[in-house]
Scaffold this motif. Sequence first.
Motif, PDB file in Angstrom:
ATOM      1  N   LEU A 201       4.007   1.513  -9.051  1.00  0.00           N
ATOM      2  CA  LEU A 201       2.947   0.845  -8.299  1.00  0.00           C
ATOM      3  C   LEU A 201       1.648   0.835  -9.091  1.00  0.00           C
ATOM      4  N   ALA A 202       1.341   1.958  -9.725  1.00  0.00           N
ATOM      5  CA  ALA A 202       0.075   2.073 -10.455  1.00  0.00           C
ATOM      6  C   ALA A 202       0.036   1.176 -11.687  1.00  0.00           C
ATOM      7  N   THR A 203       1.190   0.865 -12.261  1.00  0.00           N
ATOM      8  CA  THR A 203       1.205  -0.012 -13.428  1.00  0.00           C
ATOM      9  C   THR A 203       0.660  -1.390 -13.069  1.00  0.00           C
ATOM     10  N   GLY A 204       1.167  -1.964 -11.969  1.00  0.00           N
ATOM     11  CA  GLY A 204       0.625  -3.239 -11.520  1.00  0.00           C
ATOM     12  C   GLY A 204      -0.817  -3.112 -11.060  1.00  0.00           C
ATOM     13  N   GLN A 205      -1.128  -2.003 -10.393  1.00  0.00           N
ATOM     14  CA  GLN A 205      -2.496  -1.775  -9.919  1.00  0.00           C
ATOM     15  C   GLN A 205      -3.471  -1.679 -11.088  1.00  0.00           C
ATOM     16  N   THR A 206      -3.016  -1.180 -12.232  1.00  0.00           N
ATOM     17  CA  THR A 206      -3.877  -1.077 -13.406  1.00  0.00           C
ATOM     18  C   THR A 206      -4.370  -2.451 -13.834  1.00  0.00           C
ATOM     19  N   PHE A 207      -3.459  -3.413 -13.918  1.00  0.00           N
ATOM     20  CA  PHE A 207      -3.847  -4.769 -14.289  1.00  0.00           C
ATOM     21  C   PHE A 207      -4.893  -5.310 -13.312  1.00  0.00           C
ATOM     22  N   VAL A 208      -4.668  -5.088 -12.020  1.00  0.00           N
ATOM     23  CA  VAL A 208      -5.559  -5.637 -10.992  1.00  0.00           C
ATOM     24  C   VAL A 208      -6.940  -4.989 -11.067  1.00  0.00           C
ATOM     25  N   ILE A 209      -6.997  -3.669 -11.191  1.00  0.00           N
ATOM     26  CA  ILE A 209      -8.279  -2.974 -11.220  1.00  0.00           C
ATOM     27  C   ILE A 209      -9.048  -3.309 -12.483  1.00  0.00           C
ATOM     28  N   ILE A 210      -8.374  -3.456 -13.601  1.00  0.00           N
ATOM     29  CA  ILE A 210      -9.057  -3.857 -14.830  1.00  0.00           C
ATOM     30  C   ILE A 210      -9.711  -5.221 -14.662  1.00  0.00           C
ATOM     31  N   SER A 211      -9.093  -6.101 -13.896  1.00  0.00           N
ATOM     32  CA  SER A 211      -9.652  -7.438 -13.674  1.00  0.00           C
ATOM     33  C   SER A 211     -10.817  -7.422 -12.688  1.00  0.00           C
ATOM     34  N   GLY A 212     -11.089  -6.266 -12.085  1.00  0.00           N
ATOM     35  CA  GLY A 212     -12.167  -6.164 -11.123  1.00  0.00           C
ATOM     36  C   GLY A 212     -11.729  -6.301  -9.682  1.00  0.00           C
ATOM     37  N   GLY A 213     -10.419  -6.298  -9.420  1.00  0.00           N
ATOM     38  CA  GLY A 213      -9.905  -6.425  -8.065  1.00  0.00           C
ATOM     39  C   GLY A 213      -9.231  -5.156  -7.593  1.00  0.00           C
ATOM     40  N   ILE A 214      -8.477  -5.279  -6.507  1.00  0.00           N
ATOM     41  CA  ILE A 214      -7.676  -4.172  -5.990  1.00  0.00           C
ATOM     42  C   ILE A 214      -6.574  -4.774  -5.130  1.00  0.00           C
ATOM     43  N   ASP A 215      -5.435  -4.102  -5.081  1.00  0.00           N
ATOM     44  CA  ASP A 215      -4.298  -4.596  -4.299  1.00  0.00           C
ATOM     45  C   ASP A 215      -3.868  -3.515  -3.313  1.00  0.00           C
ATOM     46  N   LEU A 216      -4.223  -3.716  -2.042  1.00  0.00           N
ATOM     47  CA  LEU A 216      -3.896  -2.743  -1.005  1.00  0.00           C
ATOM     48  C   LEU A 216      -2.544  -3.006  -0.347  1.00  0.00           C
ATOM     49  N   SER A 217      -1.873  -4.060  -0.757  1.00  0.00           N
ATOM     50  CA  SER A 217      -0.605  -4.423  -0.115  1.00  0.00           C
ATOM     51  C   SER A 217       0.610  -3.828  -0.813  1.00  0.00           C
ATOM     52  N   LEU A 218       0.414  -3.165  -1.947  1.00  0.00           N
ATOM     53  CA  LEU A 218       1.553  -2.752  -2.773  1.00  0.00           C
ATOM     54  C   LEU A 218       2.490  -1.788  -2.065  1.00  0.00           C
ATOM     55  N   GLY A 219       1.953  -0.900  -1.221  1.00  0.00           N
ATOM     56  CA  GLY A 219       2.798   0.090  -0.555  1.00  0.00           C
ATOM     57  C   GLY A 219       3.885  -0.550   0.283  1.00  0.00           C
ATOM     58  N   PHE A 220       3.516  -1.519   1.106  1.00  0.00           N
ATOM     59  CA  PHE A 220       4.517  -2.141   1.971  1.00  0.00           C
ATOM     60  C   PHE A 220       5.263  -3.282   1.291  1.00  0.00           C
TER      61      PHE A 220
END
Length: 353
Positions: free
Chosen positions: A79-98
Amino acid sequence: MTSTSPTQQGETHVAPQADHGDPARTWIGRIAEGRAWLFLAGLIICFEVWSRLAFGATFVLNPFNLQSIAIFAVAPLLLATGQTFVIISGGIDLSLGFIMGLAAVVAAHATNMAGAAIPLPLAMLAGILAAVLVAGVPGMINGLLISRLRIPPFIGTLGMFGVARGAAYLLAGGTTVPVQNSWFALLGNGKFHGVPYLVMITAIFVVVMHYILSQTRFGQHNYAIGANVQAARRAGIDIRGHILRLYVLSAMCAGLGGALYAARFTAGAAQAGEPLLLDSVAAVVIGGASLFGGSGTIFGTVAGALVIAVIQYGLVFVNVEPFWQFIAVGLVIIISVLIDQAQRRFSGARQDE
């Protein structure tokens, strides 16, 4: 003819993030960037000393402990691997858990259905592929909401959190979905020369994602967008297209995590990734990524995920109430953010207050 400087033309001057001529700044920057590995080393030393004093046994040199920590880290790291790309871009993804939970249920159903028509190894691959592809659908919707409709990432992905949650529970019928496939069970619990297959798959996946982030145009555009979206737009980067692909990639990472979760427990569960969402964000932050965007690495996220896994497993190993893990992880997150803030101030980088 008099030349005009960039500042006279209305361009904004951006101070360099570090003075490479100053050895003190160089070393402080390196220490700050490697803080996750320092946290990890410190934790390992603490648990090793604690274990030897309390039980007269080793913590880090025990192969079972190492395997357990690695297994603990697999799902949050995916999960954190994909989240890394998103956070580096200045965003966040709260939907990944479900999204991960939805993928786990899809993997279980698809594997069972395919197993009735094709050989079990192919049914296993079909289940994994179905999970990853289905996970890409909410990721695409996230990307469209954020890139086309200009919905803030926090709100858009929070809405998808609820949608994916409901879809996962509906598909699962409110229960876990058992997997009847011996190959799938072997993938989730088998080992090769003592190394779990799940850890090997995750390691290969992490290396591929590191290459994409650090060596490809997609990765460089990701850093550029996170550092300064207006400058990236002036440079000709397709911001909307990149964000769409970014959230699809993030969701598909969660899809792989869901498929491997189903393999490990030989069952798909809608709530599979619910407790892992915050761990994924924590791993990225602990790993050195800035919540302001523009910085972070996959290997830093690996260290962050290992820090969380060592805390979770280590406290259980030394017979401390597991509830302390929440306090410990929270303190590490706060320290990481404070270090990031201090590094930005010291380097003269712009901060949004």
